[in-house]
Motif scaffolding. Structure first.
Motif, mmCIF file in Angstrom:
data_model
loop_
_atom_site.group_PDB
_atom_site.id
_atom_site.type_symbol
_atom_site.label_atom_id
_atom_site.label_comp_id
_atom_site.label_asym_id
_atom_site.label_seq_id
_atom_site.Cartn_x
_atom_site.Cartn_y
_atom_site.Cartn_z
ATOM 1 N N VAL A 289 -10.849 -4.154 67.794
ATOM 2 C CA VAL A 289 -11.269 -4.012 66.352
ATOM 3 C C VAL A 289 -11.917 -2.685 65.940
ATOM 4 N N LEU A 290 -12.928 -2.149 66.851
ATOM 5 C CA LEU A 290 -13.470 -0.994 66.119
ATOM 6 C C LEU A 290 -12.693 0.402 65.987
ATOM 7 N N PRO A 291 -11.410 0.713 66.783
ATOM 8 C CA PRO A 291 -10.588 1.950 66.172
ATOM 9 C C PRO A 291 -9.999 1.851 65.217
ATOM 10 N N GLN A 292 -9.884 0.285 64.647
ATOM 11 C CA GLN A 292 -9.282 -0.322 63.411
ATOM 12 C C GLN A 292 -10.225 -0.377 61.956
ATOM 13 N N ILE A 293 -11.224 -0.733 62.738
ATOM 14 C CA ILE A 293 -12.920 -0.685 61.209
ATOM 15 C C ILE A 293 -12.870 0.904 61.260
ATOM 16 N N GLU A 294 -12.654 1.656 62.094
ATOM 17 C CA GLU A 294 -12.500 3.150 60.970
ATOM 18 C C GLU A 294 -12.142 3.487 60.274
ATOM 19 N N LYS A 295 -10.626 3.475 60.181
ATOM 20 C CA LYS A 295 -9.204 2.869 60.327
ATOM 21 C C LYS A 295 -9.640 2.797 58.658
ATOM 22 N N LEU A 296 -10.377 1.343 58.878
ATOM 23 C CA LEU A 296 -10.134 0.885 57.023
ATOM 24 C C LEU A 296 -11.554 1.723 56.437
ATOM 25 N N SER B 268 -2.806 -3.558 56.652
ATOM 26 C CA SER B 268 -2.685 -4.856 55.839
ATOM 27 C C SER B 268 -2.526 -5.659 56.627
ATOM 28 N N VAL B 269 -1.721 -6.019 57.493
ATOM 29 C CA VAL B 269 -2.564 -7.470 58.336
ATOM 30 C C VAL B 269 -3.113 -7.942 59.843
ATOM 31 N N VAL B 270 -4.144 -6.409 60.011
ATOM 32 C CA VAL B 270 -5.154 -6.423 60.408
ATOM 33 C C VAL B 270 -6.457 -7.201 59.885
ATOM 34 N N VAL B 271 -6.262 -6.466 58.265
ATOM 35 C CA VAL B 271 -7.004 -6.565 57.365
ATOM 36 C C VAL B 271 -7.422 -8.506 57.119
ATOM 37 N N GLN C 245 -12.251 4.768 56.059
ATOM 38 C CA GLN C 245 -11.330 5.881 55.569
ATOM 39 C C GLN C 245 -10.397 5.937 54.805
ATOM 40 N N SER C 246 -10.290 4.070 54.228
ATOM 41 C CA SER C 246 -9.219 3.283 53.223
ATOM 42 C C SER C 246 -9.282 3.774 52.187
ATOM 43 N N LYS C 247 -8.560 4.564 51.354
ATOM 44 C CA LYS C 247 -8.715 4.746 49.223
ATOM 45 C C LYS C 247 -8.158 2.868 49.210
ATOM 46 N N TYR C 248 -8.259 1.842 49.915
ATOM 47 C CA TYR C 248 -8.495 0.418 49.207
ATOM 48 C C TYR C 248 -9.591 0.116 49.407
ATOM 49 N N GLU C 249 -9.968 -0.681 47.786
ATOM 50 C CA GLU C 249 -11.610 -0.945 48.015
ATOM 51 C C GLU C 249 -11.569 -2.194 49.118
ATOM 52 N N SER C 250 -10.650 -2.986 48.852
ATOM 53 C CA SER C 250 -10.589 -4.382 49.776
ATOM 54 C C SER C 250 -10.917 -4.021 51.071
ATOM 55 N N TYR C 251 -10.130 -2.970 51.413
ATOM 56 C CA TYR C 251 -9.877 -2.971 53.229
ATOM 57 C C TYR C 251 -11.483 -2.031 53.783
ATOM 58 N N VAL C 252 -12.199 -1.370 52.350
ATOM 59 C CA VAL C 252 -13.532 -0.975 53.127
ATOM 60 C C VAL C 252 -14.368 -1.324 53.073
ATOM 61 N N GLN C 253 -14.534 -2.493 52.252
ATOM 62 C CA GLN C 253 -15.396 -4.347 51.882
ATOM 63 C C GLN C 253 -15.282 -4.808 53.145
ATOM 64 N N THR C 254 -13.694 -5.010 53.982
ATOM 65 C CA THR C 254 -13.868 -5.799 55.110
ATOM 66 C C THR C 254 -13.914 -5.026 56.269
ATOM 67 N N GLY C 255 -14.003 -3.152 56.362
ATOM 68 C CA GLY C 255 -14.264 -3.107 57.853
ATOM 69 C C GLY C 255 -16.167 -2.824 57.242
ATOM 70 N N CYS C 256 -16.075 -2.588 55.928
ATOM 71 C CA CYS C 256 -17.381 -2.672 56.506
ATOM 72 C C CYS C 256 -18.583 -4.240 57.084
ATOM 73 N N THR C 257 -17.503 -5.245 56.490
ATOM 74 C CA THR C 257 -18.268 -6.857 56.980
ATOM 75 C C THR C 257 -18.380 -6.289 58.652
ATOM 76 N N SER C 258 -17.012 -6.700 58.850
ATOM 77 C CA SER C 258 -16.563 -6.298 60.456
ATOM 78 C C SER C 258 -17.632 -5.106 60.930
#
Length: 656
Positions: free
Chosen positions: A560-567, A536-539, A569-582
């Protein structure tokens, strides 16, 4: 010949259906016919039903988060549904297609209502705003600000000139649509106000609250008329009789019938409907609907067997009040009558816009959302009977007018009529003050734990990384159980302590990252956020970095790229959105550079800076190849996420 037995039931259960594949989150009855039911679910669908028929008529798709509020217009031609993410969709039921997608709220849509004459919709949200939408032009006409907490109920006046709102901040407000401002605020409730309802004829408004009271407000003098106390629980649904003679309140397992001048209870009918969610009237029958988990139940009360005025009482019990306190003649209204226009209302006056979101031009994203929304007819026979026009003059055919039959008297599965009290039961109130005694507001029952969806929708831009289920004890009992105040408060306190611990820890982590950020070293700030091992802090940090592309460097991508891979695959919509944007930003800014450097011929001699850059490019390329498989697998998803993953998949085509 045997004589036909006389039906003696006053209330009975009509039907129980499984309305959705997951939990039901909202429902509403059509007030025009009283026979059409719309349900919204955690499966992001809106399903349409005909009361007392077992099969779904139509299923409406397009929302990507649970449907929190639904509303049918009076002719039952249009339906509007608001989601947990703040988006609103309007469907044309007769054309069986999506009509509009309205975007602008930042949190759950808690309440909706159609204007009685014009093509407008009002929406109230957990973001405390009320918006008035022109569904012809897909734009927000005006935003009403004034509530400090979630807006739970909205109702237009019968003449279409006013809008009443009820909110968790204990207030009811009345808005003038033409002037675009608040006319009056009605304080007095000591708990969240759940429902408001206009009298069908007179300038009178009723409001029901979690403080277990119903208040009546005079809309000429803008003051309280009377206050009904003694409700058995929070007031969630009220409905005026069509002729305005009384008010029905759907209480826990009972229907109560009230008058307001003076305040009195005409009748109490026991109905085993639990917490009834909505009421409608059809053919002198009151229809009530309730939901529990994925099931929806409907109930009928025969209003011909219910006392609705004080005039009938004289045959049963002597009214000992002085003449001045006797109930008024229901045929002689005490206040002004609404003047209904003969044509559609004028468009509300355009006023100064409050934000850039007030008037939106249609975008390609909106059009794509509408193309991906569907109205799937599940039962053609029922659909054609209800929605298809029979001739060019009548657009909507008349519904069946027969009353719902009562079950046989010996049917043990139905609800038996309870012994009725005296036809008129006076409620004793302190007079002439109408102050509510100080008491804690009632807490409604805690629903059984919901099955966790694949994607947990975000209600705000800032992810918190927490679920409500994290703070509530598991409920093992399959059915809903009404909690006493002490038990509910005990559960809330336990959850509060847990939440405080989690948020305190997160705040400490963010302070650590912020301390590094102030030095101006962005790479070290991101490294510290990753080292904390709190996604959540990364997001939170990426949401800031994404707003300024110039902050990105090649060495930042490797972290950042390894963290994006985690985002992703997250079940939280906001995490997925942030990962896609980055990821989109990295691909647009650095992928051409990475492929060019890797394709360049080896250099002659020793070039340390070039070797370091080549090492970073190889590392990023390897990480992007790892992510590309995940993106490809998710590009087939529907909705907003599917569109984002398909765009990323195209951007990553050069990796192959």
């Amino acid at each position: 010949m045997m004589a036909t037995p006389v039906v003696t039931k006053t209330a009975w259960k009509l039907q129980e259906i499984v309305a959705h594949a997951s939990n039901v989150s909202s429902l509403v009855l059509g007030k025009g016919s009283g026979r059409l039911l719309a349900t919204g679910g955690d499966d992001c669908r809106v399903n349409l039903w005909s009361i007392n028929k077992p099969n779904c008529i139509m299923s409406l798709t397009g929302h990507t988060s649970p449907v929190e509020s639904v509303r049918l217009n009076t002719p039952e031609e249009l339906i509007v549904a608001g989601s947990q993410s703040g988006s609103i969709r309007v469907w044309d039921l007769e054309a069986a297609k999506i009509l509009r997608t309205l975007v602008g709220h930042k949190a759950n849509i808690c309440s909706l209502d159609f204007h009685p004459y014009g093509e407008f919709v009002a929406s109230g949200s957990q973001d405390t705003n009320i918006k008035l939408w022109d569904i012809r032009r897909k734009g927000c006409v005006f935003r009403y600000r004034g509530h400090s907490q979630a807006v739970r109920c909205l109702r237009f006046s019968p003449d279409g000139k006013w809008l009443a709102s009820a909110a968790d901040d204990h207030t009811v407000k009345l808005w003038d649509l033409t002037a675009g401002k608040m006319m009056s605020e009605f304080p007095g409730h000591t708990g969240p106000v759940n429902v408001v309802e206009f009298h069908p004829n007179e300038y009178l408004l009723a409001s029901g609250s979690s403080d277990r009271t119903i208040r009546f407000w005079d809309l000429e003098k803008f003051q309280v008329v009377s206050c009904i106390e003694g409700e058995p629980g929070p007031v969630r649904s009220v409905l005026f009789n069509p002729d305005g003679c009384c008010l029905y309140s759907g209480c826990q397992d009972s229907l109560r019938v009230y008058g307001w001048e003076p305040e009195r209870c005409f009748d109490v009918v026991l109905v085993n409907w639990g917490k009834v969610a909505d009421l409608a009237i059809c053919n002198n029958q009151l229809i009530g609907v309730a939901f529990s988990q994925s099931n929806v139940s409907s109930y009928v009360v025969d209003l011909t067997r219910v006392t609705r005025t004080g005039t009938v009482a004289q045959d049963h019990v002597q009214d000992s009040r002085p003449l001045a306190q006797q109930p008024p003649n229901p045929s002689a209204p005490l206040r002004r009558i609404y003047e209904r226009p003969s044509t559609t209302c004028n468009k509300p006056q355009r006023v100064k816009q409050n934000s850039e979101s007030e008037r939106r031009s249609p975008s390609s994203e909106d059009d794509r959302d509408e193309r991906e929304s569907r109205a799937e007819i599940q039962n053609a026979e029922d659909y054609n009977e209800i929605f298809q026009p029979k001739n060019s003059i009548s657009r909507t055919p008349p519904r069946r007018s027969e009353p719902f039959p009562a079950p046989p008297e010996d049917d043990t599965a139905t609800v038996k009529e309870a012994t009725k009290p005296n036809p008129v039961v006076d409620i004793q109130f302190p007079m002439p003050n109408f102050q509510v005694p100080s008491q804690p507001p009632a807490v409604s029952s805690t629903p059984a734990p919901k099955a966790e969806p694949t994607i947990i929708p975000a209600t705000r831009n800032e992810p918190i990384g927490l679920k409500v289920a994290d703070f509530l004890p598991a409920v093992k009992i399959p059915q809903q159980v009404e909690l006493v105040d002490e038990d509910a408060m005990s559960q809330i306190r336990k959850g509060h302590d847990t939440m405080c611990v989690v948020l305190t820890s997160r705040h400490k982590n963010l302070d650590t990252v912020r301390a590094v950020w102030t030095t101006g070293d962005i790479k070290t700030s991101v490294d510290s956020a990753v080292a904390i091992n709190d996604l959540s802090v990364v997001v939170d940090l990426l949401n800031i970095v994404n707003q300024k592309a110039s902050l990105w460097k090649l060495d930042l991508c490797t972290t950042v790229l390894p963290q994006i891979e985690k985002l992703l695959q997250s079940k939280y919509e906001s995490y997925v959105q942030t990962g896609c944007t980055s990821l989109k930003l990295i691909l647009q800014r650095f992928l051409p550079l990475i492929t060019d450097i890797l394709a360049a011929p080896p250099s002659v001699g020793v070039d340390i800076s070039r070797e370091e850059r080549l090492h970073k490019c190889r590392l990023c390329y390897k990480q992007l190849k790892s992510i590309s498989g995940l993106v490809k697998s998710k590009s087939g998803l529907s909705g907003r996420h599917g569109s984002a993953f398909r765009e990323l998949h195209l951007l990553m085509a050069s990796l192959d």
